[in-house]
Scaffold this motif. Structure first.
Motif, PDB file in Angstrom:
ATOM      1  N   THR A 261       5.016  47.388  63.193  1.00 39.50           N
ATOM      2  CA  THR A 261       5.153  47.906  64.553  1.00 39.50           C
ATOM      3  C   THR A 261       6.575  48.383  64.798  1.00 39.50           C
ATOM      4  O   THR A 261       7.532  47.656  64.510  1.00 39.50           O
ATOM      5  CB  THR A 261       4.794  46.816  65.577  1.00 39.50           C
ATOM      6  OG1 THR A 261       3.472  46.351  65.325  1.00 39.50           O
ATOM      7  CG2 THR A 261       4.890  47.359  66.990  1.00 39.50           C
ATOM      8  N   THR A 262       6.726  49.585  65.317  1.00 41.31           N
ATOM      9  CA  THR A 262       8.051  50.078  65.683  1.00 41.31           C
ATOM     10  C   THR A 262       8.530  49.345  66.926  1.00 41.31           C
ATOM     11  O   THR A 262       7.844  49.311  67.952  1.00 41.31           O
ATOM     12  CB  THR A 262       8.019  51.591  65.962  1.00 41.31           C
ATOM     13  OG1 THR A 262       7.575  52.264  64.779  1.00 41.31           O
ATOM     14  CG2 THR A 262       9.392  52.094  66.349  1.00 41.31           C
ATOM     15  N   GLU A 263       9.681  48.720  66.824  1.00 45.37           N
ATOM     16  CA  GLU A 263      10.221  47.956  67.943  1.00 45.37           C
ATOM     17  C   GLU A 263      11.736  48.001  67.899  1.00 45.37           C
ATOM     18  O   GLU A 263      12.340  48.254  66.852  1.00 45.37           O
ATOM     19  CB  GLU A 263       9.742  46.499  67.883  1.00 45.37           C
ATOM     20  CG  GLU A 263      10.052  45.814  66.559  1.00 45.37           C
ATOM     21  CD  GLU A 263       9.496  44.392  66.497  1.00 45.37           C
ATOM     22  OE1 GLU A 263       9.055  43.896  67.546  1.00 45.37           O
ATOM     23  OE2 GLU A 263       9.516  43.792  65.423  1.00 45.37           O
TER      24      GLU A 263
ATOM     25  N   GLY B  54      10.647  49.050  61.891  1.00 40.85           N
ATOM     26  CA  GLY B  54       9.284  49.545  61.838  1.00 40.85           C
ATOM     27  C   GLY B  54       8.920  49.991  60.443  1.00 40.85           C
ATOM     28  O   GLY B  54       9.658  49.780  59.468  1.00 40.85           O
TER      29      GLY B  54
ATOM     30  N   SER C  92      14.616  47.792  58.866  1.00 41.24           N
ATOM     31  CA  SER C  92      15.234  47.539  60.168  1.00 41.24           C
ATOM     32  C   SER C  92      16.739  47.654  60.052  1.00 41.24           C
ATOM     33  O   SER C  92      17.320  47.490  58.971  1.00 41.24           O
ATOM     34  CB  SER C  92      14.866  46.142  60.689  1.00 41.24           C
ATOM     35  OG  SER C  92      15.449  45.128  59.887  1.00 41.24           O
TER      36      SER C  92
ATOM     37  N   LEU D 249      16.514  47.910  65.579  1.00 38.35           N
ATOM     38  CA  LEU D 249      15.471  48.919  65.456  1.00 38.35           C
ATOM     39  C   LEU D 249      14.751  48.686  64.144  1.00 38.35           C
ATOM     40  O   LEU D 249      15.381  48.605  63.083  1.00 38.35           O
ATOM     41  CB  LEU D 249      16.052  50.340  65.487  1.00 38.35           C
ATOM     42  CG  LEU D 249      15.048  51.480  65.313  1.00 38.35           C
ATOM     43  CD1 LEU D 249      14.046  51.501  66.473  1.00 38.35           C
ATOM     44  CD2 LEU D 249      15.765  52.822  65.202  1.00 38.35           C
TER      45      LEU D 249
END
Length: 734
Positions: free
Chosen positions: A164-166, A190, A201, A188
């Motif tokens: 998941t991009t977070e 994902g 990340s 950042l």
């Protein structure tokens, strides 16, 4: 020798280090009632439910750390009973005391910290940047982690990338009596590419903060300031469903003009001003958080780390492998030996260290009556140290320090370890475990000929020296766990810990050839404990506790040769002809009695004494309290979050009376530190204002010394912990 003449500093031991697993795991929160009974302990190198672990452990996830406003390592100790993190200043390394087993600020940490599987024996008080979870283990962990984990262990996992991009960004501003601070950090992560097999990340942090302690007479008018930058990258690759590979690299840089790594202030400010205000300080008066030095000061630290790990799931178990490399450089000038505005004597240090670490282990399946872990590990370290002094007025600034010869040390460690656990089918509630580790540690040290000018203390002469020895140890651990019910378990454990021996270059400087003086022996320690863990309120809380007794042999203690007035006349040395005894009790828990209300509490009591310790002319300190160990610790926090998003938290951390040196010349009185928070969460936004040390208590948080230039002046000097800090922050998450 690290800081032998610079505030009685000394040779750091070079312990064995082993990597812990660096793979990512989804840590459950202790702040949500529905998940309290799902806490996982990874410190045993096998994911174990909290209730089924035979270790006294505090587990903290990301939410718990953020809610407690833990942004630095020094803040962790309030969340665990019988744990104290001692720091000698805003920039200093951190030294951990657990259950009365203190870590000497100039000798060695008897507790280790592992960050993403990478071992740290000398840990700077860096920011905890985007941490996923922290485990604080009390009691010897030598079976799985080797030397220098005899009092306990702190395991840190930073945030890992996922599919998941977070991301998030946080801004913070602080104010305190002597200045301000600002910081920004972010994350950042994902998936990389479309295969959904590769994840990455980036995490970063940058801060700019004034010194917590203000120098009223800085050299060239340069005020103290700390600038820190941090950049971390992580990769996770899953080429198959049974194989995962992780990689991590980071850089941490610290620049602090106008500051020395360690700063010492008088315990009795009134007495200090009475003696020196008019005589040397031009009528100026020091205060609780202000001091008067004239030495040129600057500190520079750089740390680079790279590591990789792999996990391979097989039909009969799991193979884990990990390797890491870490290099650290630390240059700090400006230790003011006279602690006044007169140019009598000042000092400088430089350390460079390189560490290599590797481990390979196999873990059997955990759904069988008999489970086991076996592995091998290796560790290497190289360290170089150079001291320097400046006598009299500086013709130039930092360039005026005259350097002593190079001193170096090396370590090579090899280990074989294993653990067996058996649950008899006829007695499914009973589990017995046996662990064993054999470790071989080779220690060597070297020194070049030369001298170091101590001004009033005369010259310290260095002689060519090269010493080496191999130390061995066998470390057992046995435990028994009884699962009384699905919500209650009891355990008992006995374990042995150790620290390898080393060498006294001070003896070589004085032509002492007695092996018992040149070489001090390995420290050995036995710890016995019994405890329980319990889930309560239908899964909305848990409680754990333990009682313990610890006894040591060959306790390593530092000595400093001084003249009759207390001034150093040679480098310090370490002896191992001493012992201590520690015993106590601890209790901790987290409860959610009402919706939105979380209560966190812990308490610990410890009675730690020297059983044997000779100093000076056969003077015995037997019966004295072990230094840097509070008689008790306690913590109570209440946090309430309304359904609207508004939250408030109040906490108080209590520390009992603490001896500030082995002679028990001075004590830090019992103190309570209060903190408050008020904030608001809505969607991806979080805002908070807070106050730490609300009442602005002054606390001495490390080892004390005499005035090392003027000698015993009726006062003693020690490092002062942080003043009251008022802060505000805003965060955005996506």
């Amino acid at each position: 020798m690290k800081h032998a003449v610079l505030a009685a500093a000394l040779a750091a031991a070079l312990p064995s280090l082993q990597a812990s697993p660096a793979h990512a795991q989804d840590a459950p929160t202790i702040a949500r009632a529905t998940e309290l009974d799902g806490i996982v302990v990874t410190g045993s190198k096998r994911d174990t439910p909290y209730l089924r672990s035979d270790i006294s452990v505090t587990v903290l996830d990301r939410d718990a750390l953020q809610q407690a406003n833990v942004t630095e390592f020094r803040d962790l100790d309030k969340l665990a009973p019988n744990v104290k993190f001692n720091v000698m200043g805003q920039l200093s390394d951190m030294f951990i005391s657990i259950r009365g087993i203190e870590s000497n600020p100039f000798l060695v940490n008897r507790a280790s910290v592992y960050i993403d599987g990478i071992p740290f024996r000398e840990l700077s008080n860096a920011v905890l940047n985007h941490v996923e979870s922290v485990e604080i283990l009390r009691g010897p962990q030598g079976t799985l982690y080797g030397a220098n984990s005899e009092s306990g262990l702190v395991l840190v996992r930073t945030r890992a990338p996922s599919a998941t991009t977070e991301g998030e960004v946080n801004l913070r501003a602080t104010h305190f009596g002597n200045g301000h601070g600002t910081s920004v950090d972010g994350f950042l992560g994902g998936a990389l590419g479309s295969s959904n097999r590769l994840f990455g990340s980036l995490a970063f942090m940058a801060s700019d903060e004034d010194s917590h302690l203000k120098n009223l007479t800085p050299f060239d008018g340069i005020p103290g300031k700390v600038k820190e930058t941090y950049l971390q990258g992580k990769l996770r690759w899953e080429p198959t469903d049974t194989l995962s590979i992780n990689a991590i690299a980071y850089h941490l840089g610290t620049r602090a003009p106008g500051m020395f790594e360690y700063e010492y202030l008088p315990l009795d400010v009134g007495l200090y001003n009475q003696r020196y205000a008019d005589l040397y300080n031009g009528g100026r008066h020091a205060g609780d958080f202000t001091y008067i030095n004239d030495a040129p000061k600057r500190t520079s630290k750089t740390e680079n780390v790279a590591g990789a790990s792999a996990q391979w799931q097989l039909a009969r178990g799991t193979v884990d492998a990990a390797v890491s490399y870490r290099e650290q450089r630390d240059t700090s000038g400006g230790y003011d030996f006279d602690m006044t505005n007169t140019p009598a004597l000042a000092g400088r240090i430089h350390d460079a260290q390189r560490n290599w670490n590797g481990e390979l282990r196999f873990s059997s399946l955990d759904d069988q009556p008999l489970t086991w872990i076996g592995g091998v590990s290796t560790y290497r370290v190289n360290k170089d140290s150079v001291l320097g002094t400046r006598v009299g007025p500086p013709p130039r600034g930092l360039e005026s320090y005259v350097l002593a010869p190079l001193q170096g040390s090396d370590g090579q460690d090899y280990s074989v370890f294993g653990t067996l656990s058996y649950t008899p089918p006829a007695l499914p509630k009973l589990t017995a475990s046996l662990g064993l580790r054999y470790e071989q540690a080779r220690r060597s040290t070297r020194q070049s000929a030369g001298e170091l000018d101590l001004g009033p203390g005369g010259l310290v002469f260095y002689r060519d020296a090269e010493l080496s020895h191999t130390f061995t140890a066998t470390l057992p651990r046995v435990s028994l766990r009884y699962d009384a019910s699905d919500t209650l378990s009891f355990y008992a454990a006995s374990a042995k810990g150790y620290i390898p021996g080393g060498f006294n270059l001070a003896a070589a400087q004085n032509d002492v050839v007695n092996d018992k003086v040149l070489r001090y022996e390995s420290e050995m320690m036995w710890s016995h404990e019994a405890g329980f863990k319990m889930n309560v309120l239908g899964g909305r809380g848990h409680i754990g506790g333990a009682v313990f007794q610890i006894a040591s042999n060959n306790w390593q203690e530092i000595q400093l040769a001084t003249d009759a007035n207390g001034r150093p006349i040679s480098s310090d040395y370490v002896g191992s002809d001493a012992s201590i005894r520690s015993r106590g009790v601890e209790l901790e828990g987290v409860l959610q009695p009402l919706r939105g209300l979380t209560l966190t509490a812990n308490a610990g009591y410890v009675d730690a004494q020297y059983r044997k310790l000779l100093v000076g002319d056969n003077q015995s300190l037997a019966g004295n309290k072990v230094k840097l160990t509070p008689q008790y610790t306690a913590y109570l926090a209440a946090r309430y979050q309304h359904r609207s998003g508004v939250f408030a938290r109040v906490e108080s951390a209590f520390n009992g009376r603490m001896a500030l040196d082995e002679r028990n010349r001075a004590f830090q009185p019992a103190v309570a530190i209060i903190g408050v928070q008020l904030g608001y969460e809505t969607g991806p936004w979080t805002t908070r204002v807070y106050v730490d040390n609300l009442t602005n208590k002054r606390r001495i948080n490390g080892l004390i010394f005499d005035n090392l230039a003027f000698g015993r002046d009726g006062n003693v000097y020690g490092p002062v912990d942080r003043p009251r800090i008022i802060g505000a922050e805003v965060g955005y998450r996506f």
